[in-house]
Design a protein around this motif. Sequence first.
Motif, PDB file in Angstrom:
ATOM      1  N   GLU A 135       0.828  -1.197   0.000  1.00 29.04           N
ATOM      2  CA  GLU A 135       0.000   0.000   0.000  1.00 29.04           C
ATOM      3  C   GLU A 135       0.866   1.252   0.000  1.00 29.04           C
ATOM      4  OE1 GLU A 135      -3.194  -0.125  -0.499  1.00 29.04           O
ATOM      5  OE2 GLU A 135      -3.077  -2.308  -0.486  1.00 29.04           O
ATOM      6  N   GLU A 136       0.345   2.287  -0.627  1.00 27.39           N
ATOM      7  CA  GLU A 136       1.109   3.527  -0.748  1.00 27.39           C
ATOM      8  C   GLU A 136       1.472   4.109   0.609  1.00 27.39           C
ATOM      9  OE1 GLU A 136      -0.075   7.863  -2.147  1.00 27.39           O
ATOM     10  OE2 GLU A 136       0.119   6.517  -3.879  1.00 27.39           O
ATOM     11  N   ASN A 137       0.550   4.048   1.575  1.00 28.67           N
ATOM     12  CA  ASN A 137       0.849   4.620   2.885  1.00 28.67           C
ATOM     13  C   ASN A 137       1.989   3.885   3.584  1.00 28.67           C
ATOM     14  OD1 ASN A 137      -0.824   2.349   3.302  1.00 28.67           O
ATOM     15  ND2 ASN A 137      -1.474   3.122   5.297  1.00 28.67           N
ATOM     16  N   GLU A 138       2.134   2.576   3.322  1.00 28.05           N
ATOM     17  CA  GLU A 138       3.242   1.819   3.904  1.00 28.05           C
ATOM     18  C   GLU A 138       4.573   2.284   3.317  1.00 28.05           C
ATOM     19  OE1 GLU A 138       2.134  -2.627   4.688  1.00 28.05           O
ATOM     20  OE2 GLU A 138       1.230  -2.063   2.787  1.00 28.05           O
ATOM     21  N   VAL A 139       4.620   2.415   1.991  1.00 28.47           N
ATOM     22  CA  VAL A 139       5.855   2.850   1.327  1.00 28.47           C
ATOM     23  C   VAL A 139       6.172   4.288   1.711  1.00 28.47           C
ATOM     24  CG1 VAL A 139       6.989   3.228  -0.889  1.00 28.47           C
ATOM     25  CG2 VAL A 139       5.497   1.252  -0.583  1.00 28.47           C
ATOM     26  N   ARG A 140       5.149   5.121   1.800  1.00 27.36           N
ATOM     27  CA  ARG A 140       5.347   6.511   2.194  1.00 27.36           C
ATOM     28  C   ARG A 140       6.003   6.581   3.572  1.00 27.36           C
ATOM     29  NH1 ARG A 140       0.268   8.178   2.635  1.00 27.36           N
ATOM     30  NH2 ARG A 140       0.285   7.876   4.879  1.00 27.36           N
ATOM     31  N   THR A 141       5.565   5.752   4.502  1.00 23.76           N
ATOM     32  CA  THR A 141       6.138   5.744   5.844  1.00 23.76           C
ATOM     33  C   THR A 141       7.593   5.305   5.823  1.00 23.76           C
ATOM     34  OG1 THR A 141       3.991   5.334   6.873  1.00 23.76           O
ATOM     35  CG2 THR A 141       5.936   4.728   8.150  1.00 23.76           C
ATOM     36  N   LEU A 142       7.932   4.327   4.980  1.00 20.85           N
ATOM     37  CA  LEU A 142       9.314   3.868   4.856  1.00 20.85           C
ATOM     38  C   LEU A 142      10.209   4.976   4.308  1.00 20.85           C
ATOM     39  CD1 LEU A 142       8.649   0.315   3.369  1.00 20.85           C
ATOM     40  CD2 LEU A 142       9.519   0.816   5.656  1.00 20.85           C
ATOM     41  N   ILE A 143       9.740   5.654   3.258  1.00 22.55           N
ATOM     42  CA  ILE A 143      10.511   6.739   2.661  1.00 22.55           C
ATOM     43  C   ILE A 143      10.691   7.871   3.660  1.00 22.55           C
ATOM     44  CG2 ILE A 143      10.527   8.501   0.855  1.00 22.55           C
ATOM     45  CD1 ILE A 143      10.989   5.771  -0.316  1.00 22.55           C
ATOM     46  N   ALA A 144       9.602   8.270   4.311  1.00 22.77           N
ATOM     47  CA  ALA A 144       9.651   9.373   5.268  1.00 22.77           C
ATOM     48  C   ALA A 144      10.599   9.058   6.426  1.00 22.77           C
ATOM     49  CB  ALA A 144       8.250   9.670   5.796  1.00 22.77           C
ATOM     50  N   ALA A 145      10.590   7.813   6.876  1.00 19.01           N
ATOM     51  CA  ALA A 145      11.456   7.421   7.989  1.00 19.01           C
ATOM     52  C   ALA A 145      12.932   7.559   7.617  1.00 19.01           C
ATOM     53  CB  ALA A 145      11.153   5.989   8.411  1.00 19.01           C
ATOM     54  N   GLU A 146      13.287   7.161   6.397  1.00 18.34           N
ATOM     55  CA  GLU A 146      14.676   7.286   5.949  1.00 18.34           C
ATOM     56  C   GLU A 146      15.075   8.742   5.792  1.00 18.34           C
ATOM     57  OE1 GLU A 146      17.128   5.054   5.635  1.00 18.34           O
ATOM     58  OE2 GLU A 146      15.713   3.634   6.505  1.00 18.34           O
ATOM     59  N   LEU A 147      14.197   9.554   5.226  1.00 18.91           N
ATOM     60  CA  LEU A 147      14.498  10.979   5.102  1.00 18.91           C
ATOM     61  C   LEU A 147      14.669  11.620   6.474  1.00 18.91           C
ATOM     62  CD1 LEU A 147      12.013  11.979   2.254  1.00 18.91           C
ATOM     63  CD2 LEU A 147      14.500  11.778   2.074  1.00 18.91           C
ATOM     64  N   ARG A 148      13.828  11.230   7.399  1.00 21.86           N
ATOM     65  CA  ARG A 148      13.897  11.775   8.762  1.00 21.86           C
ATOM     66  C   ARG A 148      15.196  11.348   9.454  1.00 21.86           C
ATOM     67  NH1 ARG A 148       9.382   9.811  10.201  1.00 21.86           N
ATOM     68  NH2 ARG A 148       8.094  11.621   9.628  1.00 21.86           N
ATOM     69  N   LYS A 149      15.573  10.090   9.253  1.00 24.67           N
ATOM     70  CA  LYS A 149      16.771   9.552   9.904  1.00 24.67           C
ATOM     71  C   LYS A 149      18.040  10.283   9.465  1.00 24.67           C
ATOM     72  CE  LYS A 149      17.948   5.283   8.868  1.00 24.67           C
ATOM     73  NZ  LYS A 149      17.897   3.813   8.853  1.00 24.67           N
ATOM     74  N   HIS A 150      18.058  10.761   8.227  1.00 22.65           N
ATOM     75  CA  HIS A 150      19.261  11.396   7.686  1.00 22.65           C
ATOM     76  C   HIS A 150      19.134  12.913   7.600  1.00 22.65           C
ATOM     77  CE1 HIS A 150      21.092   7.540   6.687  1.00 22.65           C
ATOM     78  NE2 HIS A 150      19.917   7.155   6.227  1.00 22.65           N
TER      79      HIS A 150
END
Length: 210
Positions: free
Chosen positions: A64-79
Amino acid sequence: MAENYGNITPWSVHQFKEFCKSEMVSPESHRQLFELAVLQLKTLKDWVENGNDSPWVTWQRATEENEVRTLIAAELRKHSKGYYTIAEEPELANEQRMDIWLDNPKVRSPVPIELKLLDKDWSGPKLCERLRNQLVGDYLREEAAGCGVFLLISQKTTKKWVVNGQRVGVNELASALKCYWKTIAGNYVGVDEIEVIVIDMKVRGLVCDT
């Protein structure tokens, strides 16, 4: 009308010293925040497609798009290193919701990142329409907002898309959509730049056969 950024945004002395220390600078304009967003997303793309510890197999299971969005956002936030903050689906005045935006207290307008899963039923004309009407027409309406990112995620699909009369695969899709944008950019005088980035999760699974 958005401010005129030109092709290059000069750094301040403080930003130059900051870059020498961390290879990142704290953005002081919308354009600089956009450039930082593009840099971070291209780094993420390289990691997913080529990294020895790429999470591509796990990320392919996020249907689902919301799952992938959360993964992308988490990586951007981490860095982020404190240079920006990340929000998922922040609500605008007309109750629309961006997928992801990058924000910084020194910058008046955040940078929107509109995400689409290519494994869903997205045709070439529909992607063009979403770039034109959603990312540009809706999310870049604010006077100080001149730049945005169209982020496309390919998990397993091998299909092709028709963009501007050309049939393209996943490797040519980003350039085809950017060419499409150039044909209509003159109608959006307040928009400075749109970046299209495609992350192809299948790449890391390929084995050299030469």
